[in-house]
Design a protein around this motif. Structure first.
Motif, PDB file in Angstrom:
ATOM      1  N   HIS A 222       0.835  -1.198   0.000  1.00 53.86           N
ATOM      2  CA  HIS A 222       0.000   0.000   0.000  1.00 53.86           C
ATOM      3  C   HIS A 222       0.876   1.257   0.000  1.00 53.86           C
ATOM      4  O   HIS A 222       0.570   2.245  -0.691  1.00 53.86           O
ATOM      5  CB  HIS A 222      -0.913   0.000   1.223  1.00 53.86           C
TER       6      HIS A 222
ATOM      7  N   HIS B 232       2.196   1.739  -3.412  1.00 53.51           N
ATOM      8  CA  HIS B 232       1.130   2.141  -4.324  1.00 53.51           C
ATOM      9  C   HIS B 232       0.792   3.632  -4.179  1.00 53.51           C
ATOM     10  O   HIS B 232       0.379   4.283  -5.147  1.00 53.51           O
ATOM     11  CB  HIS B 232      -0.117   1.287  -4.051  1.00 53.51           C
ATOM     12  N   THR B 233       0.961   4.162  -2.948  1.00 57.86           N
ATOM     13  CA  THR B 233       0.667   5.581  -2.696  1.00 57.86           C
ATOM     14  C   THR B 233       1.958   6.373  -2.436  1.00 57.86           C
ATOM     15  O   THR B 233       1.925   7.425  -1.811  1.00 57.86           O
ATOM     16  CB  THR B 233      -0.270   5.726  -1.484  1.00 57.86           C
ATOM     17  N   ASN B 234       3.067   5.846  -2.918  1.00 56.43           N
ATOM     18  CA  ASN B 234       4.389   6.403  -2.604  1.00 56.43           C
ATOM     19  C   ASN B 234       4.518   7.894  -2.947  1.00 56.43           C
ATOM     20  O   ASN B 234       4.075   8.352  -3.998  1.00 56.43           O
ATOM     21  CB  ASN B 234       5.467   5.631  -3.373  1.00 56.43           C
TER      22      ASN B 234
ATOM     23  N   ASN C 179      11.304   5.567  -6.618  1.00 57.01           N
ATOM     24  CA  ASN C 179      10.611   5.759  -7.900  1.00 57.01           C
ATOM     25  C   ASN C 179      10.393   7.243  -8.230  1.00 57.01           C
ATOM     26  O   ASN C 179       9.382   7.614  -8.833  1.00 57.01           O
ATOM     27  CB  ASN C 179       9.268   5.024  -7.890  1.00 57.01           C
TER      28      ASN C 179
ATOM     29  N   GLU D 135       7.079   9.056  -7.342  1.00 56.40           N
ATOM     30  CA  GLU D 135       5.841   8.702  -8.033  1.00 56.40           C
ATOM     31  C   GLU D 135       5.236   7.426  -7.455  1.00 56.40           C
ATOM     32  O   GLU D 135       5.940   6.576  -6.899  1.00 56.40           O
ATOM     33  CB  GLU D 135       6.117   8.498  -9.534  1.00 56.40           C
ATOM     34  N   HIS D 136       3.901   7.306  -7.608  1.00 56.72           N
ATOM     35  CA  HIS D 136       3.221   6.082  -7.180  1.00 56.72           C
ATOM     36  C   HIS D 136       3.704   4.902  -8.027  1.00 56.72           C
ATOM     37  O   HIS D 136       3.983   5.052  -9.216  1.00 56.72           O
ATOM     38  CB  HIS D 136       1.701   6.208  -7.350  1.00 56.72           C
ATOM     39  N   ILE D 137       3.781   3.730  -7.409  1.00 57.66           N
ATOM     40  CA  ILE D 137       4.155   2.515  -8.138  1.00 57.66           C
ATOM     41  C   ILE D 137       2.863   1.728  -8.386  1.00 57.66           C
ATOM     42  O   ILE D 137       2.420   0.930  -7.560  1.00 57.66           O
ATOM     43  CB  ILE D 137       5.184   1.680  -7.331  1.00 57.66           C
ATOM     44  N   ASP D 138       2.267   1.959  -9.534  1.00 58.70           N
ATOM     45  CA  ASP D 138       0.922   1.441  -9.807  1.00 58.70           C
ATOM     46  C   ASP D 138       0.888  -0.060 -10.064  1.00 58.70           C
ATOM     47  O   ASP D 138      -0.160  -0.690  -9.901  1.00 58.70           O
ATOM     48  CB  ASP D 138       0.310   2.173 -11.010  1.00 58.70           C
ATOM     49  N   TRP D 139       2.010  -0.650 -10.470  1.00 58.23           N
ATOM     50  CA  TRP D 139       1.985  -2.090 -10.774  1.00 58.23           C
ATOM     51  C   TRP D 139       1.985  -2.954  -9.512  1.00 58.23           C
ATOM     52  O   TRP D 139       1.725  -4.156  -9.575  1.00 58.23           O
ATOM     53  CB  TRP D 139       3.163  -2.471 -11.673  1.00 58.23           C
TER      54      TRP D 139
ATOM     55  N   GLU E 234      -2.706  -4.147  -4.844  1.00 58.79           N
ATOM     56  CA  GLU E 234      -3.381  -3.774  -3.596  1.00 58.79           C
ATOM     57  C   GLU E 234      -4.160  -4.990  -3.114  1.00 58.79           C
ATOM     58  O   GLU E 234      -5.015  -5.509  -3.846  1.00 58.79           O
ATOM     59  CB  GLU E 234      -4.327  -2.590  -3.824  1.00 58.79           C
TER      60      GLU E 234
END
Length: 340
Positions: free
Chosen positions: A273, A276-278, A284, A287-291, A294
């Motif tokens: 999580h 994902h909301t980094n 990164n 930036e968020h790491i979308d891959w 969740e």
């Protein structure tokens, strides 16, 4: 988008829970006794049913998301509360607390736990609201706790902490218990009773467990109301569960591994999580790491139930096998006579 629970429902729930806790406390004070197996069982069933009814109300008045988050949070806190019982058993034995006052001692311990957890919940909610990177710390802490739970050395759990040792040196402690009284008079001198030491031991233990359990449940839901009510319902039946499980706890050898796996799983979920909301610039590029996946609440619920079920069944099977082996050994030691 998840809808908020009605304010009237939250207020009514907290009022009803407070009334139940006060009634339970008064009952313990007015009827100090050692509950029978049947009585303890009925109370545990009552509190579990109460939690399930509350979960049903969350599904109806809120939605499936609220209901599933409460169930997963409650089961997580309940499993961690069972771990509390191991330490409570050690504390009761270590300080030779008379069984007839153990109910009162446990009730005070539960109230201490609720107050500490409420403080940690409010702090945790504030941190999450303002610092998303706190999930990294929560996740790492749970991964460490999971490893320590599974492989750490717990043989010294019954030893007195430095705080209690210091207290014994500086404060006059009576040699015997005087019911649930904190103060008594011995040979004309006012002294504290050993109950004070027991309360401090339980309080410091609850503080440690609050540090574990609050990050764990925040890995399931970020709603302070759900976090707090899940903790309350998990702790409400803990006193009766203590008397119900008593000797059974020693047979649940693999339970600590089930709890460790739950903490590990939620720790991984929190790290995912956080990624994902980094927002941290050195990960990164901020930036968020979308891959990163969740993990949803229903998956968490299934993993929690399966972990506790497997650990409990495996423990009981091993206890039964060990009992049979001991039985065979005893039979081998008995001399056999044959007629000549």
């Amino acid at each position: 988008m998840e809808s908020a629970l009605p304010v009237w429902f939250e207020i009514t729930s907290l009022v009803v829970i407070t009334i139940i806790l006060v009634a339970d406390l008064l009952l313990v004070i007015k009827r100090p006794h050692v509950p029978s197996f049947k009585e303890a069982t009925l109370w545990v069933v009552f509190y579990v049913a109460l939690a399930l009814i509350f979960a049903g109300l969350m599904f109806v008045i809120g939605d499936a998301q609220h209901g599933s988050e409460f169930l997963a949070g409650w089961l997580t806190e309940y499993s961690l509360s069972i771990d509390n019982l191991f330490v409570f058993v050690v504390i009761m034995a270590r300080f030779a607390v008379p069984r007839k006052i153990q109910q009162e001692v446990l009730m005070v311990g539960i109230i201490i736990a609720l107050v500490l957890r409420l403080i940690f919940i409010l702090l945790g909610a504030a941190l999450i609201e303002n610092f998303s990177w706190i999930f990294y710390i929560f996740g790492a802490f749970l991964l460490y706790t999971a490893f320590n739970q599974a492989f750490g050395n717990h043989e010294d759990d019954g030893e007195e902490s430095g705080l209690i040792k210091m207290l014994r040196k500086r404060v006059s402690i009576a040699p015997d218990f005087h019911g649930i009284k904190l103060r008594t008079v011995v040979d004309g001198r006012k002294m504290f009773t050993p109950v004070l030491i027991v309360f401090i031991a339980i309080g410091t233990t609850d503080l440690i467990f609050a540090l574990d359990s609050i990050p764990a449940i925040f890995g399931i839901t970020q709603s302070p109301f759900i976090v707090f009510t899940a903790n309350v319902f998990a702790l409400m039946g803990l006193r009766q569960l203590y008397f119900l499980l008593g000797g059974l706890l020693e047979r649940l050898e693999y339970l600590k591994y089930g709890i460790a796996f739950i903490l590990f799983f939620i720790g991984v979920k929190l790290v995912f999580h956080a990624l994902h909301t980094n927002e941290l610039p050195f990960i990164n590029g901020g930036e968020h790491i979308d891959w990163v996946p969740e993990i949803d609440t229903w998956t968490s619920l299934i993993v929690i139930i399966a972990s506790m079920a497997v650990a409990t069944v495996a423990s009981l099977v091993k206890a039964r096998v060990d009992a049979k082996k001991r039985g065979h050994k005893l039979m081998d030691e008995v001399p056999h006579f044959t007629e000549e």
